[in-house]
Design a protein around this motif. Structure first.
Motif, PDB file in Angstrom:
ATOM      1  N   MET A   1       0.846  -1.206   0.000  1.00 30.87           N
ATOM      2  CA  MET A   1       0.000   0.000   0.000  1.00 30.87           C
ATOM      3  C   MET A   1       0.875   1.246   0.000  1.00 30.87           C
ATOM      4  N   GLU A  46       1.468  -2.396   6.309  1.00 25.85           N
ATOM      5  CA  GLU A  46       1.057  -2.461   4.907  1.00 25.85           C
ATOM      6  C   GLU A  46       1.672  -1.348   4.051  1.00 25.85           C
ATOM      7  N   ASP A  48       4.402   0.789   2.271  1.00 21.58           N
ATOM      8  CA  ASP A  48       5.795   0.570   1.878  1.00 21.58           C
ATOM      9  C   ASP A  48       6.462   1.816   1.282  1.00 21.58           C
ATOM     10  N   GLN A 144      -3.857   3.025  11.304  1.00 27.29           N
ATOM     11  CA  GLN A 144      -3.893   1.558  11.312  1.00 27.29           C
ATOM     12  C   GLN A 144      -5.326   1.058  11.458  1.00 27.29           C
ATOM     13  N   ARG A 151      -9.519  -3.549   5.201  1.00 31.01           N
ATOM     14  CA  ARG A 151      -9.188  -4.950   4.935  1.00 31.01           C
ATOM     15  C   ARG A 151     -10.368  -5.850   5.304  1.00 31.01           C
TER      16      ARG A 151
END
Length: 265
Positions: A1, A46, A48, A144, A151
């Motif tokens: 992500m 998630e 990067d 988060q 998700r």
């Protein structure tokens, strides 16, 4: 992500303070507005990469800032964990930072938030889930939670919060939701709001929906506000809304900036 930070505006409402300096890099205490946000987002497994889309006028300032953060991280990583203060820990971003220059130099020639997002996606050939955030808020929750919600739902998502003021609802996006937080409808700046659920400028767009994002403007999506894209997406795919678990502080004027410095600096 990928974390995409929309930071190409000119913050004209802050006058001389941001005439030659980007609002996201204004200081709140020992940190910047953007730095405080990245302190949280960088910790999300998630994520990067942080991609900051800005204008040509401020690109050099962002690039110098990014280099400074990288140098700080290298120095701090050499120190013993026992020596690290909370402020030092906030500087230790692990994910790389990429600065994208949209080429504009004035508020009159700005691309608009939606076109800036499309510009970054095209320039960097992005084909990944996206966390898209505005860079002028102080947040009192963790992204988060938002990522976990998206998700669990398996869809692109927006945020929402209850706003009792009709006047404020008339200046933002407003959504209608079902019992499972699915977005049934979204209106931008409605004169007669259909709910009290306001939408702040934070979004998650799944990889599977990026084709819709890429063709949004050519299919009639508004260009300026990031909420225009959310509105468009609600009409073309399934979206859910995460109810914010805590508040935020929107820095949109000189008064709110100085209030933020006083309260949180």
């Amino acid at each position: 992500m990928k974390n995409i930070v929309i930071a190409a505006g000119y913050a004209t409402r802050l006058g001389e303070l941001t005439k030659n300096f980007p609002k996201p890099l204004l200081k709140i205490g020992e940190n910047t507005i953007l730095g405080r946000m990245l302190d949280d987002i960088d910790r999300i497994p998630e994520i990067d990469e942080h991609i900051i889309i800005t204008n040509h006028k401020f690109a050099g300032i962002f690039e110098d800032w990014a280099k400074d953060q990288s140098q700080r991280s290298k120095v701090e990583s050499q120190r013993s964990a026992l020596d690290l203060s909370p402020q030092t820990l906030d500087r230790r971003w692990v994910k790389p930072i990429t600065i994208v220059d949209d080429g504009t130099e004035t508020n009159e020639t700005r691309l608009g938030a939606v076109c800036d997002l499309l510009f970054a996606m095209d320039k960097l050939h992005i084909d990944d889930d996206l966390l898209v955030v505005a860079a002028d808020n102080l947040l009192f929750f963790s992204f988060q939670e938002f990522v976990d919600f998206a998700r669990a739902k398996g869809t692109s998502c927006i945020m929402c919060h209850e706003q009792p003021s009709i006047e404020k609802l008339q200046r933002t996006g407003v959504v209608e939701l079902d019992e499972n937080w699915r977005v049934l409808d979204m209106e931008e700046k409605p004169q007669v709001p259909k709910s009290h659920w306001a939408v702040p400028p934070f979004y998650i767009y799944r990889k599977e929906d990026l084709d819709l994002v890429r063709h949004s403007v050519e299919n009639g999506c508004g260009k300026d506000a990031p909420g225009n894209l959310a509105h468009y997406m609600v009409e073309h795919t399934t979206m859910h809304a995460w109810p914010m678990s805590a508040g935020r502080f929107d820095i949109g004027s000189l008064d709110t900036y100085y209030e933020a410095v006083k309260r949180f600096g």
